[in-house]
Design a protein around this motif. Structure first.
Motif, mmCIF file in Angstrom:
data_model
loop_
_atom_site.group_PDB
_atom_site.id
_atom_site.type_symbol
_atom_site.label_atom_id
_atom_site.label_comp_id
_atom_site.label_asym_id
_atom_site.label_seq_id
_atom_site.Cartn_x
_atom_site.Cartn_y
_atom_site.Cartn_z
ATOM 1 N N ARG A 40 0.829 -1.205 0.000
ATOM 2 C CA ARG A 40 0.000 0.000 0.000
ATOM 3 C C ARG A 40 0.863 1.255 0.000
ATOM 4 O O ARG A 40 0.584 2.221 -0.717
ATOM 5 N N ILE A 44 0.824 4.208 -2.889
ATOM 6 C CA ILE A 44 0.500 5.596 -2.544
ATOM 7 C C ILE A 44 1.659 6.524 -2.912
ATOM 8 O O ILE A 44 1.477 7.556 -3.558
ATOM 9 N N ASP A 57 -3.940 10.329 8.015
ATOM 10 C CA ASP A 57 -4.367 8.933 7.915
ATOM 11 C C ASP A 57 -5.605 8.763 8.774
ATOM 12 O O ASP A 57 -5.534 8.818 10.007
ATOM 13 N N THR A 123 -5.343 9.423 3.498
ATOM 14 C CA THR A 123 -5.485 7.975 3.365
ATOM 15 C C THR A 123 -6.563 7.489 4.330
ATOM 16 O O THR A 123 -6.688 7.994 5.445
ATOM 17 N N MET A 125 -7.709 3.657 5.133
ATOM 18 C CA MET A 125 -7.501 2.254 4.791
ATOM 19 C C MET A 125 -8.228 1.304 5.745
ATOM 20 O O MET A 125 -8.078 1.437 6.970
ATOM 21 N N CYS A 141 -13.124 13.249 3.980
ATOM 22 C CA CYS A 141 -11.809 13.114 3.346
ATOM 23 C C CYS A 141 -11.670 14.102 2.195
ATOM 24 O O CYS A 141 -10.612 14.730 2.017
ATOM 25 N N PHE A 152 -6.808 8.366 -0.856
ATOM 26 C CA PHE A 152 -6.687 6.924 -1.086
ATOM 27 C C PHE A 152 -7.586 6.164 -0.113
ATOM 28 O O PHE A 152 -7.553 6.409 1.092
ATOM 29 N N ALA A 232 -7.729 5.173 -5.789
ATOM 30 C CA ALA A 232 -7.023 6.452 -5.746
ATOM 31 C C ALA A 232 -7.919 7.527 -6.364
ATOM 32 O O ALA A 232 -8.504 7.312 -7.432
#
Length: 236
Positions: A40, A44, A57, A123, A125, A141, A152, A232
């Motif tokens: 990952r 990125i 994040d 990000t 995740m 985001c 991402f 993305a």
């Protein structure tokens, strides 16, 4: 209670808090995260070049990705609502001497109001499938990232194959993850995620799939988005 404060599932927080002390043990329940993190990170970094960037994040947990992005030269803020996980992340950064990473206990929605269009890279995740209103997190985001910046996401597709592989296979047969880690109804189809992104002012730039071979115990990125996938986006 406002939307930002209510967009959290206490059971989900408790689930990860109970395991918090094991975040940085590469042989623990978090072994898959340790194994996929380099994949990952390079994906990125290859698109957004993290060097010198302001990064957030969202749903950082114990800081595995946040810490790695800081080591690529980014200034990283990790946010989460699981207090124990954040304490583990802070302790690890201190012990490892990681520069350029800090952590805060707050929601994506709150940070988006507090610091709109501040970050070069966002990000998020393995987090969207754990909240009651994932579209709200996507919007947040989008609000946080600067125009031209990157966002991402990674999450799990919702289909019979993903149920077989990600729940039955990963949690019950191979025991890669604790039982109950994922709920099928909360998994997200790529088309749904792209719609939320587009409605939030983000342009989808491309997908990657994440695959796993249980015999070689190896993960890799591919074009197969049927189970785990990454998206993305860029802000126009």
């Amino acid at each position: 209670m406002n939307q930002a404060a209510s967009n959290v599932d206490p059971a989900e927080l408790a689930k990860f808090s109970d395991l918090a002390h094991r975040w940085w043990d590469p042989e623990s329940e978090f072994r898959p995260l340790h194994q996929i993190n380099p994949l990952r990170l390079e994906w990125i970094h290859g698109l957004a070049d993290l060097t010198g960037k302001q990064v957030v994040d969202v749903g950082c947990g114990g800081g595995i990705l946040a810490d790695a992005m800081a080591r690529k030269g980014a200034q990283v803020l990790g946010i989460d609502l699981a207090t124990k996980s954040l304490k583990v992340a802070q302790l690890h950064a201190l012990e490892a001497g990681t520069k350029g990473v800090k952590y805060r206990e707050l929601s994506a929605e709150t940070l988006a109001k507090e610091q709109p269009e501040l970050f070069d890279v966002v990000t998020c995740m393995e987090m969207l499938e754990h909240v009651p209103d994932p579209a709200s997190v996507v919007r947040a985001c989008a609000q946080m990232v600067k125009p031209g910046g990157w966002v991402f996401f990674s999450t799990l597709n919702r289909n019979p194959k993903s149920f077989l592989f990600a729940i039955l296979g990963a949690e019950y047969i191979l025991k890669l993850l604790p039982k109950g880690t994922h709920e099928f109804a909360r998994m997200i189809k790529p088309s749904e995620l792209v719609t939320w992104a587009r409605e939030s002012g983000l342009d989808a730039q491309g997908f990657k799939g994440m695959e796993y071979n249980p015999f070689t115990k190896r993960y890799w990125l591919s074009q197969d988005t049927s189970v785990n996938y990454l998206l993305a986006c860029r802000k126009g």
